[in-house]
Design a protein around this motif. Structure first.
Motif, PDB file in Angstrom:
ATOM      1  N   ILE A  93       0.834  -1.211   0.000  1.00  0.00           N
ATOM      2  CA  ILE A  93       0.000   0.000   0.000  1.00  0.00           C
ATOM      3  C   ILE A  93       0.871   1.264   0.000  1.00  0.00           C
ATOM      4  O   ILE A  93       0.586   2.239  -0.694  1.00  0.00           O
ATOM      5  CB  ILE A  93      -0.951  -0.020   1.211  1.00  0.00           C
ATOM      6  CG1 ILE A  93      -1.885  -1.234   1.098  1.00  0.00           C
ATOM      7  CG2 ILE A  93      -1.755   1.265   1.289  1.00  0.00           C
ATOM      8  CD1 ILE A  93      -2.754  -1.434   2.298  1.00  0.00           C
ATOM      9  N   THR A  96       2.247   1.873  -3.438  1.00  0.00           N
ATOM     10  CA  THR A  96       1.207   2.446  -4.301  1.00  0.00           C
ATOM     11  C   THR A  96       0.994   3.925  -4.001  1.00  0.00           C
ATOM     12  O   THR A  96       0.827   4.753  -4.912  1.00  0.00           O
ATOM     13  CB  THR A  96      -0.102   1.664  -4.112  1.00  0.00           C
ATOM     14  OG1 THR A  96       0.138   0.278  -4.330  1.00  0.00           O
ATOM     15  CG2 THR A  96      -1.161   2.143  -5.077  1.00  0.00           C
ATOM     16  N   LEU A  99       3.941   5.905  -5.466  1.00  0.00           N
ATOM     17  CA  LEU A  99       3.841   6.038  -6.916  1.00  0.00           C
ATOM     18  C   LEU A  99       2.736   7.007  -7.321  1.00  0.00           C
ATOM     19  O   LEU A  99       2.884   7.783  -8.274  1.00  0.00           O
ATOM     20  CB  LEU A  99       3.612   4.667  -7.553  1.00  0.00           C
ATOM     21  CG  LEU A  99       4.786   3.682  -7.446  1.00  0.00           C
ATOM     22  CD1 LEU A  99       4.397   2.334  -8.041  1.00  0.00           C
ATOM     23  CD2 LEU A  99       6.019   4.239  -8.145  1.00  0.00           C
ATOM     24  N   SER A 100       1.629   6.993  -6.586  1.00  0.00           N
ATOM     25  CA  SER A 100       0.543   7.936  -6.878  1.00  0.00           C
ATOM     26  C   SER A 100       0.979   9.373  -6.592  1.00  0.00           C
ATOM     27  O   SER A 100       0.661  10.299  -7.354  1.00  0.00           O
ATOM     28  CB  SER A 100      -0.690   7.589  -6.042  1.00  0.00           C
ATOM     29  OG  SER A 100      -1.129   6.276  -6.334  1.00  0.00           O
TER      30      SER A 100
END
Length: 201
Positions: A93, A96, A99-100
């Motif tokens: 998580i 992610t 990267l977001s």
């Protein structure tokens, strides 16, 4: 007896002045005092240059290689490392989220760099258009000048034309000599008949 209100008015407006004092307005010949800003200030040009550098780096293969290496190390560490040293478990998580976050910052920076590039392209196109207009005007001017020179040269006696005229005169004189046997030039005619010239005068 003078009322107290009239006395107070005379004290505020000496010498019998009856006009109310004007409210104080900011003077136009003086700069305004600097206002306090809550938001931090930055140089738009420096920020634009930084965004262009970042956008250029994001569009290179080096960035893709480094990002791939970081992601592989991240996943391997959180899979193969001891349980106490893992900071991001299997669904990854946090990866992610990172990267977001990187994508959310990269997109505006790329757009800002593209806008700056569009502005530069617009300025370059405008300069090219003005340069083309000047070149066209210069070409038209030179064309008119060349046409005027050709027209002027058409009325000037050239060497070939004078040579052809002299050749025609020589041929005509030779024909007259053959026909009459002797050609009298104007100078010889004047020497031979001075009396005729005097009579003509």
């Amino acid at each position: 007896m003078v009322p107290e209100r009239d006395t107070a008015t005379r004290e505020r407006n000496p010498a019998g002045a009856t006009a109310a004092p004007r409210p104080r307005t900011p003077r136009l010949d003086q700069p305004r005092p600097p206002r306090r800003r809550i938001l931090p200030e930055w140089d738009p040009e420096a920020f634009g240059r930084l965004s262009e550098r970042i956008a250029r780096f994001l569009g290179t293969g080096r960035f893709i290689v480094w990002m791939t290496v970081v992601i592989i190390l991240w996943v391997l560490w959180n899979v193969a490392a001891p349980a106490g040293l893992r900071f991001d478990q299997y669904p990854f998580i946090f990866l992610t989220l990172m990267l977001s976050l990187q994508a959310s910052y990269a997109a505006p920076l790329i757009l800002l760099a593209q806008n700056r590039q569009d502005d530069r392209d617009r300025v370059n196109l405008e300069q090219d258009r003005k340069q083309n207009e000047r070149s066209i005007a210069d070409t038209e001017y030179l064309t008119r000048e060349v046409a005027a020179l050709r027209t002027g040269l058409g009325e000037v006696a050239t060497r070939d034309w004078i040579r052809s005229e002299l050749q025609d005169l020589v041929k005509e004189l030779e024909e007259r000599r053959r026909h009459d046997g002797h050609v009298v030039f104007p100078a010889e005619r004047a020497e031979r008949s001075p009396g005729r010239d005097a009579d003509d005068r």
